[in-house]
Design a protein around this motif. Sequence first.
Motif: not given
Length: 256
Positions: A24-29, A38-45, A141-144, A199-205
Amino acid sequence: MTNERRVLVHPDKGSLAGSVAARFITKLLDILDTQAVAHVVLTGGSMGGTVLAAVGASPAHTSIDWSRVHFWWGDERWLPAGDAERNDEQARVAFLGELDIPDGNTHPFPASDSGLELDAAAEVYAAELASHGVDGLAHPLFDITFLGVGPDGHIASLFPHRSDIQVVDRTVIPVRNSPKPPPERLSLTRPVLNSSQRVWFVLAGADKASALGLALAGASRDEVPVAGIKGRRRTVFFVDADAASEVPESLIARDY
């Protein structure tokens, strides 16, 4: 450019969060090298907060000019401002509260104690999106765009076997009688999420393995909403080994 889906598997939740934070840091740079904001959409969980905390813990986060980053949310629970179950409050505690950025850079959904009814709150957030729209879009225009995935395959507050995933004429919808508490929520719609560059999905379990496997196998978006989401440039599933147990070996990427 490609918009194919890629699956990146990490040994455990800790390495997953650290890897996503570093990327994320690298891509934002990279993004801020070529555009003003840059416009970033955050998720909860749990993973959404864990990733943000990992960003804050990384010494590299100081290399970002955070005043040029705007934060939005994919959905929100209809709860009072400051409630610990709200996605924006979890993000504030995890990392955003430490940033010295203009108030106008964070765009939380209205809260249940804002004096608005749920439908009016959806309209207010839609207007906020539109005020930052570009290229004729009714939203930035969402970047991430970060998204979590529920065990049932839901994303944001778009749940299986409900008509919400089919809405295409609005950017924000009120959600009632949610199968997951609380029953009232606000959510971005599928077309808005699909307009994201990445779109970056982050999921575990292990409880996420079935939904991920079905989505990658081409399940219906009505039955498994995550199957209907794809970034314009790139779609990446960042997962731990447990969540990847039902992913075909041929779909697992060896590098980013």
